[in-house]
Design a protein around this motif. Sequence first.
Motif, PDB file in Angstrom:
ATOM      1  N   TRP A  25       0.496  -1.134   0.061  1.00  0.00           N
ATOM      2  CA  TRP A  25       0.057   0.351   0.089  1.00  0.00           C
ATOM      3  C   TRP A  25       1.158   1.387  -0.053  1.00  0.00           C
ATOM      4  CZ3 TRP A  25       0.362   3.380   3.605  1.00  0.00           C
ATOM      5  CH2 TRP A  25       1.163   3.635   5.042  1.00  0.00           C
ATOM      6  N   MET A  26       1.748   0.891   1.047  1.00  0.00           N
ATOM      7  CA  MET A  26       2.609   2.597   0.658  1.00  0.00           C
ATOM      8  C   MET A  26       3.682   2.554  -0.371  1.00  0.00           C
ATOM      9  SD  MET A  26       4.968   2.946   3.947  1.00  0.00           S
ATOM     10  CE  MET A  26       5.512   0.756   4.234  1.00  0.00           C
ATOM     11  N   LEU A  27       3.984   1.398  -1.115  1.00  0.00           N
ATOM     12  CA  LEU A  27       3.972   1.392  -2.872  1.00  0.00           C
ATOM     13  C   LEU A  27       3.631   1.690  -3.282  1.00  0.00           C
ATOM     14  CD1 LEU A  27       6.547  -2.133  -3.208  1.00  0.00           C
ATOM     15  CD2 LEU A  27       7.547   0.815  -2.600  1.00  0.00           C
ATOM     16  N   VAL A  28       2.042   1.715  -3.407  1.00  0.00           N
ATOM     17  CA  VAL A  28       1.463   2.064  -4.170  1.00  0.00           C
ATOM     18  C   VAL A  28       1.001   3.918  -3.888  1.00  0.00           C
ATOM     19  CG1 VAL A  28      -1.713   2.066  -4.066  1.00  0.00           C
ATOM     20  CG2 VAL A  28      -0.310   0.127  -4.643  1.00  0.00           C
ATOM     21  N   LEU A  29       0.847   4.221  -2.871  1.00  0.00           N
ATOM     22  CA  LEU A  29       0.506   5.682  -2.816  1.00  0.00           C
ATOM     23  C   LEU A  29       1.917   6.207  -2.974  1.00  0.00           C
ATOM     24  CD1 LEU A  29      -1.205   6.297   1.344  1.00  0.00           C
ATOM     25  CD2 LEU A  29      -1.481   6.398  -0.792  1.00  0.00           C
ATOM     26  N   ILE A  30       3.088   6.045  -2.928  1.00  0.00           N
ATOM     27  CA  ILE A  30       4.284   6.954  -3.373  1.00  0.00           C
ATOM     28  C   ILE A  30       4.510   6.773  -5.078  1.00  0.00           C
ATOM     29  CG2 ILE A  30       5.513   6.651  -1.479  1.00  0.00           C
ATOM     30  CD1 ILE A  30       6.908   4.815  -3.469  1.00  0.00           C
ATOM     31  N   THR A  31       3.747   5.779  -5.732  1.00  0.00           N
ATOM     32  CA  THR A  31       4.120   5.549  -7.401  1.00  0.00           C
ATOM     33  C   THR A  31       2.582   6.299  -7.799  1.00  0.00           C
ATOM     34  OG1 THR A  31       4.662   3.550  -7.173  1.00  0.00           O
ATOM     35  CG2 THR A  31       3.312   4.051  -9.181  1.00  0.00           C
ATOM     36  N   ARG A  87      15.661   4.542   0.332  1.00  0.00           N
ATOM     37  CA  ARG A  87      14.542   5.270   1.296  1.00  0.00           C
ATOM     38  C   ARG A  87      15.495   6.291   0.985  1.00  0.00           C
ATOM     39  NH1 ARG A  87      15.351   6.618   6.974  1.00  0.00           N
ATOM     40  NH2 ARG A  87      13.422   6.774   8.246  1.00  0.00           N
ATOM     41  N   PRO A  88      16.202   7.240   1.792  1.00  0.00           N
ATOM     42  CA  PRO A  88      17.383   8.642   1.661  1.00  0.00           C
ATOM     43  C   PRO A  88      16.568   9.180  -0.211  1.00  0.00           C
ATOM     44  CG  PRO A  88      18.751   6.883   2.014  1.00  0.00           C
ATOM     45  CD  PRO A  88      17.867   6.077   2.095  1.00  0.00           C
ATOM     46  N   ALA A  89      17.012   8.839  -0.790  1.00  0.00           N
ATOM     47  CA  ALA A  89      16.365   9.711  -2.362  1.00  0.00           C
ATOM     48  C   ALA A  89      15.033   9.576  -1.867  1.00  0.00           C
ATOM     49  CB  ALA A  89      16.620   8.123  -3.707  1.00  0.00           C
ATOM     50  N   LEU A  90      14.242   8.237  -1.544  1.00  0.00           N
ATOM     51  CA  LEU A  90      12.843   8.618  -2.321  1.00  0.00           C
ATOM     52  C   LEU A  90      12.233   9.835  -0.951  1.00  0.00           C
ATOM     53  CD1 LEU A  90      10.311   7.134  -2.632  1.00  0.00           C
ATOM     54  CD2 LEU A  90       9.577   5.637  -1.338  1.00  0.00           C
ATOM     55  N   MET A  91      13.028   9.561   0.283  1.00  0.00           N
ATOM     56  CA  MET A  91      12.620  11.431   1.133  1.00  0.00           C
ATOM     57  C   MET A  91      13.148  12.314   0.203  1.00  0.00           C
ATOM     58  SD  MET A  91      14.113   9.615   4.957  1.00  0.00           S
ATOM     59  CE  MET A  91      12.949  11.072   5.775  1.00  0.00           C
ATOM     60  N   LEU A  92      14.149  12.263  -0.393  1.00  0.00           N
ATOM     61  CA  LEU A  92      14.223  13.627  -0.656  1.00  0.00           C
ATOM     62  C   LEU A  92      13.217  13.895  -1.949  1.00  0.00           C
ATOM     63  CD1 LEU A  92      16.670  15.777  -1.165  1.00  0.00           C
ATOM     64  CD2 LEU A  92      17.273  14.415  -3.458  1.00  0.00           C
ATOM     65  N   GLY A  93      12.611  12.946  -2.584  1.00  0.00           N
ATOM     66  CA  GLY A  93      11.614  13.740  -3.748  1.00  0.00           C
ATOM     67  C   GLY A  93      10.497  13.857  -3.422  1.00  0.00           C
ATOM     68  N   MET A  94       9.884  12.763  -1.839  1.00  0.00           N
ATOM     69  CA  MET A  94       9.042  12.977  -1.391  1.00  0.00           C
ATOM     70  C   MET A  94       8.895  14.468  -0.339  1.00  0.00           C
ATOM     71  SD  MET A  94       6.127  11.263  -2.078  1.00  0.00           S
ATOM     72  CE  MET A  94       7.396  10.922  -3.719  1.00  0.00           C
ATOM     73  N   LEU A 190       5.427  11.938   2.472  1.00  0.00           N
ATOM     74  CA  LEU A 190       7.070  11.707   3.726  1.00  0.00           C
ATOM     75  C   LEU A 190       7.388  10.858   4.912  1.00  0.00           C
ATOM     76  CD1 LEU A 190      10.159  12.927   3.282  1.00  0.00           C
ATOM     77  CD2 LEU A 190       8.710  15.106   4.371  1.00  0.00           C
ATOM     78  N   LEU A 191       5.676  11.445   5.621  1.00  0.00           N
ATOM     79  CA  LEU A 191       5.642  10.976   6.951  1.00  0.00           C
ATOM     80  C   LEU A 191       5.785   8.911   7.221  1.00  0.00           C
ATOM     81  CD1 LEU A 191       3.579  13.207   8.804  1.00  0.00           C
ATOM     82  CD2 LEU A 191       5.488  13.420   8.603  1.00  0.00           C
ATOM     83  N   PHE A 192       4.957   8.429   5.845  1.00  0.00           N
ATOM     84  CA  PHE A 192       5.737   6.971   5.487  1.00  0.00           C
ATOM     85  C   PHE A 192       5.786   6.596   5.210  1.00  0.00           C
ATOM     86  CE2 PHE A 192       0.937   7.649   4.304  1.00  0.00           C
ATOM     87  CZ  PHE A 192      -0.309   6.932   5.672  1.00  0.00           C
ATOM     88  N   VAL A 193       7.238   7.123   4.872  1.00  0.00           N
ATOM     89  CA  VAL A 193       9.072   6.959   4.138  1.00  0.00           C
ATOM     90  C   VAL A 193       9.503   7.214   5.365  1.00  0.00           C
ATOM     91  CG1 VAL A 193      10.267   7.520   3.054  1.00  0.00           C
ATOM     92  CG2 VAL A 193       7.938   7.420   1.766  1.00  0.00           C
ATOM     93  N   TRP A 194       9.402   8.212   5.914  1.00  0.00           N
ATOM     94  CA  TRP A 194      10.305   8.648   7.197  1.00  0.00           C
ATOM     95  C   TRP A 194      10.320   7.322   8.450  1.00  0.00           C
ATOM     96  CZ3 TRP A 194       9.066  12.248  11.668  1.00  0.00           C
ATOM     97  CH2 TRP A 194       9.852  12.198  12.156  1.00  0.00           C
ATOM     98  N   ARG A 195       8.322   7.242   8.639  1.00  0.00           N
ATOM     99  CA  ARG A 195       8.419   6.681   9.787  1.00  0.00           C
ATOM    100  C   ARG A 195       8.720   4.656   9.473  1.00  0.00           C
ATOM    101  NH1 ARG A 195       9.460   8.729  14.519  1.00  0.00           N
ATOM    102  NH2 ARG A 195       7.770   7.026  15.591  1.00  0.00           N
ATOM    103  N   LEU A 196       7.911   4.307   7.862  1.00  0.00           N
ATOM    104  CA  LEU A 196       7.829   3.016   8.477  1.00  0.00           C
ATOM    105  C   LEU A 196       8.303   2.447   6.853  1.00  0.00           C
ATOM    106  CD1 LEU A 196       3.161   3.335   7.605  1.00  0.00           C
ATOM    107  CD2 LEU A 196       4.960   2.810  10.142  1.00  0.00           C
ATOM    108  N   MET A 197       9.066   3.454   6.276  1.00  0.00           N
ATOM    109  CA  MET A 197       9.828   2.343   4.829  1.00  0.00           C
ATOM    110  C   MET A 197      10.746   2.155   5.116  1.00  0.00           C
ATOM    111  SD  MET A 197       8.927   1.978   1.651  1.00  0.00           S
ATOM    112  CE  MET A 197       7.928   2.975   1.105  1.00  0.00           C
ATOM    113  N   PRO A 198      10.781   1.053   5.193  1.00  0.00           N
ATOM    114  CA  PRO A 198      12.402   0.012   5.312  1.00  0.00           C
ATOM    115  C   PRO A 198      13.712   0.641   3.944  1.00  0.00           C
ATOM    116  CG  PRO A 198      10.781  -1.645   4.522  1.00  0.00           C
ATOM    117  CD  PRO A 198      10.186  -0.390   4.620  1.00  0.00           C
ATOM    118  N   GLU A 199      14.769  -0.062   4.086  1.00  0.00           N
ATOM    119  CA  GLU A 199      15.894   0.097   2.262  1.00  0.00           C
ATOM    120  C   GLU A 199      16.013  -0.706   2.226  1.00  0.00           C
ATOM    121  OE1 GLU A 199      17.284   1.114   0.385  1.00  0.00           O
ATOM    122  OE2 GLU A 199      17.239   2.492   2.030  1.00  0.00           O
ATOM    123  N   THR A 200      15.843  -0.602   0.834  1.00  0.00           N
ATOM    124  CA  THR A 200      15.864  -2.396   0.856  1.00  0.00           C
ATOM    125  C   THR A 200      16.983  -2.780  -0.563  1.00  0.00           C
ATOM    126  OG1 THR A 200      15.358  -0.990  -1.575  1.00  0.00           O
ATOM    127  CG2 THR A 200      12.977  -2.163   0.041  1.00  0.00           C
TER     128      THR A 200
END
Length: 409
Positions: A25-31, A87-94, A190-200
């Motif tokens: 669901w997080m991947l769906v939201l960021i996409t 995760r850092p790249a995604l946070m920067l984008g958001m 941005l909050l979801f990525v910061w609090r819940l998104m793991p590094e892959t």
Amino acid sequence: MTDPATSTSNSAEQTTSARAVPALWMLVLITLAGTLAMHIFVPSLPVAGEALHADNAQMQLTISLYILGLALGQLFYGPLSDALGRRPALMLGMLIYSVAGIIAWQAQSVETLITARFFQAFGGCAGLALGRAMIRDTAAPDRAVQRLAVLNLVVAIGPALAPLIGSMLTITLGWRSVLLALCLMGIGNLLFVWRLMPETAQATGRVNLPGLAHEYHTLIRSPAFIGYAIGGGCATTAMFAFVASAPFIFVEQLGKPASHVAYYLSLLILSISLGNFITNRTTHRIGLSRLMLSASLLSLAGGISMLVIVFAGWASVITLEASMLLFTLGVGMTGPTALTLAVSINPKVVGSAAGLYGFAQMGIGALCTALAGLGDNPAQAAAMVLATAAIIGQIALRAALRFDRQAKS
């Protein structure tokens, strides 16, 4: 005795399970953030233009430069995420998406709005580019196909839902509510990525610019790849010219209610989906090359028919929609076939090929959208852009196939 295939599958599962898997669901939201914002503002263009004292061409830049931002972002986030981690790249984008969203929401001039929309796209592209990469990082092949299918559906549904949502918000709460909704979506992501998104992925700590430059150089020197990229863009994202012009065509020229525009555009997405379905069913029987050329002829027929309809004075909702349904049916069939052939040219640089193809595709979409804003007759401008792009697409795709055959013979 253990089945080798089962052993390989189990090994892949053990490898991927060692990393935390992001919730789908997080991947769906960021996409969705990047794709939804592309056309959600289209129904608001006439109202926002009147409020900001801007003409049609200036307002259409809020769409064309958004698409350009998506194009540039596809070349940026892949290498950055390899160096810093997903995760850092995604946070920067958001973060960029959210800050640009706030500026767009409060914009008091069309120039500020255009600039903010560009950076909003550049930030939103992070989710579009990295959502798929995070699935490839963590899922075994069979599971990855299922999760990627969901994201591909989101990429298709986003533009379909966007005009409907934008129309409802504009009518009920005003045009700035559309920009506020995008801003809130960015902050939430941005909050979801910061609090819940793991590094892959394991960060390398550096960007391999020489290697990346060599891969891009190899692709740019390939006439077949350039042909597929230009032809694929002209046969697919050129439709953005009509999407951005739709409010001015249907409301100002044909006198239809603004609330109807979203429904007219949604039909085009259904036509693209039908094209995708036909492609999946017929590729093995017809072959990629034949299917691609046949599909691009449908887009050419749609573009030429629209040009004839507009200049003959036959423009109406039915005639314009009919020609665009034909054009977008070709889009749904040409898109996946041209991309598949383009990334197959050099199997060693598939990732770079996909990024460069996406850049070219979105760049052509941005150019077509900007050109459609020129002149005082939106229907004529859009028809001329679509017909010209379809002709160029035909020439480019046929040249690409010829060069491709020569290289492989």
